[in-house]
Every structure is written in C-alpha cells, then in structure tokens.
Design a protein around this motif. Structure first.
Motif, short mmCIF file in Angstrom:
data_model
loop_
_atom_site.label_atom_id
_atom_site.label_comp_id
_atom_site.label_asym_id
_atom_site.label_seq_id
_atom_site.Cartn_x
_atom_site.Cartn_y
_atom_site.Cartn_z
N SER A 233 0.86 -1.33 0.00
CA SER A 233 0.06 -0.03 0.09
C SER A 233 0.84 1.26 0.10
CB SER A 233 -0.94 0.12 1.20
OG SER A 233 -0.11 0.25 2.48
N LEU A 234 0.31 2.30 -0.69
CA LEU A 234 0.95 3.44 -0.63
C LEU A 234 0.18 4.66 0.14
CD1 LEU A 234 2.19 5.32 -4.04
CD2 LEU A 234 1.21 6.50 -2.20
N GLU A 235 1.04 5.23 1.18
CA GLU A 235 0.56 5.99 2.16
C GLU A 235 0.58 7.46 1.90
OE1 GLU A 235 -1.77 4.53 4.23
OE2 GLU A 235 -0.97 2.52 3.91
N ILE A 236 -0.33 8.25 1.65
CA ILE A 236 -0.34 9.79 1.69
C ILE A 236 -0.66 10.53 2.78
CG2 ILE A 236 -1.02 11.74 0.29
CD1 ILE A 236 -1.36 9.85 -2.14
N LEU A 241 -1.96 17.03 0.50
CA LEU A 241 -2.08 16.12 -0.53
C LEU A 241 -3.10 15.01 -0.20
CD1 LEU A 241 1.81 15.52 -0.99
CD2 LEU A 241 0.23 17.14 -2.49
N LYS A 242 -3.33 14.62 0.90
CA LYS A 242 -4.33 13.73 1.32
C LYS A 242 -5.71 14.24 0.90
CE LYS A 242 -5.52 10.50 4.85
NZ LYS A 242 -5.35 9.98 6.33
N GLY A 246 -8.64 12.41 -1.80
CA GLY A 246 -9.83 12.17 -1.12
C GLY A 246 -9.67 10.73 -0.93
N ASP A 247 -10.87 9.76 -1.49
CA ASP A 247 -10.90 8.37 -0.93
C ASP A 247 -10.16 7.43 -1.86
OD1 ASP A 247 -12.49 8.73 -3.15
OD2 ASP A 247 -14.33 7.83 -2.53
#
Length: 360
Positions: A233-236, A241-242, A246-247
């Motif tokens: 998984s890539l976490e922002i 930026l998050k 959005g989702d």
C-alpha cells in the motif's frame, strides 16, 4: 504546448531540480518498502556508489532472477542505482542500458561508469546511459527484439502515454523476453484535480493507472497476462495532498510481463525445477501464486508452460507429460487492493508479519 509535453517538462523539473535526494520526497510512493532480498542482490546493491544511491527514487525491487549474460534495459534509469546493481549480476558478458530524460540524473549516472567497472573488475564497462523518452525507444537507438529483460522502477506512471511505453517495450524485447517492473496503481479512475496536480505527478500519484487498465493494455499489445510478484500500500499522509486525493487508494505493485510466441505449446504439463538459478537454489518463485521447489514435480497451466519454455528459464526445468486427470487454474487478473485487504485480514487473524510495510 500539449498536455503530454507539459507533464514531461514538469517531471523533468521535479526530478532534475526540486529533488536533490530521496529525503525531499513528500510521499512514500517513490521509496522502496523494506523487503527481504536474496544475498547476491543485496551484495550487488551495497556496491553501488553512495551518491548514486542518495539520488535514487523507486517504489519496488526490480532485480529479477537469472540475469547472467543478459542484455537489460532500464526504463527511467535515473541516477543508475538499479543499472549498476544489475550490471554486477549480468557479469562481464552481459550489458545494461539505462534510458532517462533528465540531464541532472544522467550526469550522476554517467559519472560512475568507470568507477563500477573497476570495482567489478570487468575488462571494459558493461553499462551505458542514453538520453531519451521511454515511449520512443527507437529514437534512443534501441532496436527491434534486441533486449532480453526490461526493468523499470516506478517510472511508467510518470509518462502520459503508457500504452505507447508498453508497445515500445514489446517491440524491443526478444521473444521470451520479460518486462519486470514496479509502478503505482489506483483503485479508481482519478479526478482531473488529481491528474493536474504538479507535486502529485512528480510523486508518482497523478499518473497512476487504474489497475484494470494494465491488464487490458497487456492483452491488446500481446503480452501474457501480467503476473503479480509483490504489492504494497502507498500511504499519503501530508494533509494538503491527502485532501486532494480524497478517497482514492494507491498501491505499488511489481509485475512481470512476458513476450511469448503465440503458437507455443500451451498444454497442462508437469515440470521439475533443477535448482540452477542463482539465489533460488531451493525454490524459484515466478509470481505470488507459482512456486517451484527444487526437485519436486509441479503441474503448470498452459500459460505458465509458455512462459517457462520461451524464456531464459527454459533450461532450469525438466518437462514431463502431466497425469491424464491433472487440472490447474490459469493465472487471471488480480486486484491489488483485494490482495492487500486479504493480507491485512490474515495479519489481524494470526499476527503474521510480512517483509515490508503492508506488502504481499
């Protein structure tokens, strides 16, 4: 100026001017998750010059098996970390070409060609770097069916025309050749706001394909069904930026795509791995579903047989007729987000740990 040209110029500026080292990255997209490496790969990476490593950006480990004597092309080679690690593994009879469009990155890569030749004790350099665009390998001098293996580390997403990139990869690969690459994928079609965000383009997020699109393109171009090697998984986490993404969810996936002859034998077959691949003497893992223990018979599907018999792995197996009642499932499309959800569920149930951050 076209949208594609604007994106290209933006990416050049981001990787050539804004990023000085990997510490300047604003997301985890262009950092390789912790993972186990075979000893010979780990040792080759440790030999790469510190400056090259400090300017390296990538979301996966793109060093496949059985590299001795191979001609390898690295798409978006950057400072050259993967090229130099692979140059050690292909040996003096192999050759590695890196292609990149960023002058600043190429300057670092070219600076250490002689350094690594002397370190590896090769009679002459087995690495070269060329300036060019990965969607136009012909202009960079890469001929038809001239390459055994293509690698790419979190770069294809930075190119607007991904279909063209894959078409060019297919053109330059020999039959039996492989595209072994990591990239970032999305769980949905991305909004225009995300697609047009300059920082998220540079961070390998805005250009992410919906994962299904890769399978559609591979089939259209002629590759075998993409095989998932690993995904994470890539976490922002940066708030501004998050808010933009959005989702939408993102994953870094290592795939392998093979170019095979369409008239290859595709019968269900029994194969026995002979343990001859360096670093994989006890077992060879082709993808997350397909593992070959040394000396033990394994029934393979027609698609897997076509890959083994067309590729550099051909001599590493014995081939026998399968029992008349043998059945085996073909490898199909896999949603990386379903894989990750399943991995998370298993961790919750039994406390198992994987080799990287939310990786499988």
């Amino acid at each position: 100026m076209s949208v594609s040209s604007e994106i290209t110029d933006s990416v050049k500026k981001y990787y050539g001017e804004k990023l000085q080292t990997s510490d300047d990255l604003q997301t985890t997209a262009c950092t390789t998750p912790a993972q186990r490496m075979p000893k010979h790969i780990l040792e080759s990476i440790k030999l790469v010059h510190d400056e090259v490593v400090s300017k390296y950006y990538g979301c996966g480990l793109v060093v496949p098996e059985c590299l001795e004597g191979m001609k390898v092309l690295d798409l978006g080679s950057g400072s050259g970390r993967d090229c130099y690690a692979i140059a050690k593994l292909v040996g003096s009879n192999g050759f590695v070409t890196g292609i990149d469009m960023t002058d600043e990155q190429l300057k670092v890569a070219n600076k250490y060609i002689d350094y690594h030749q002397k370190l590896f004790k090769y009679p002459e350099p087995n690495t070269t770097f060329v300036k060019g665009y990965i969607e136009n390998l012909k202009d960079a001098g890469i001929g038809d069916e001239s390459i055994d293996i293509i690698v790419s580390n979190c770069v294809i997403n930075l190119c607007k025309d991904k279909k063209r990139v894959l078409e060019e990869a297919y053109r330059v690969l020999k039959y039996g050749g492989e595209l072994y690459f990591s990239d970032v994928y999305a769980d949905q079609e991305l909004s225009d706001e995300i697609r047009q965000h300059e920082v998220l383009w540079g961070e390998c997020v805005s250009g992410a394909l919906h994962w299904q699109t890769l399978y559609n393109l591979a089939k259209e171009i002629g590759f075998e069904v993409p095989r998932v090697v690993t995904c994470s998984s890539l976490e922002i986490t940066k708030p501004d930026l998050k808010e933009v993404v959005g989702d939408a969810r993102f994953a870094s996936v290592v795939y392998r795509l093979f170019k095979t002859h369409k008239d290859s034998n595709r019968e269900i077959t029994q194969v026995v791995y002979n343990g001859s691949i360096t670093g994989c003497e006890n077992e060879f893992k082709l993808d997350r579903h397909t593992t070959f223990p040394e000396g033990k018979p394994v029934i393979v599907s027609g698609r897997t047989l076509a890959i083994l018999q067309n590729s550099r792995f051909k001599e590493d197996f014995l081939y026998k007729s399968a029992p008349c009642c043998a059945t085996v499932a073909e490898i199909k499309e896999e949603d990386p987000f379903v894989i990750l959800a399943s991995a998370d569920s298993k961790k919750l149930n039994n406390g198992a740990q994987c080799c990287g951050s939310k990786c499988c």
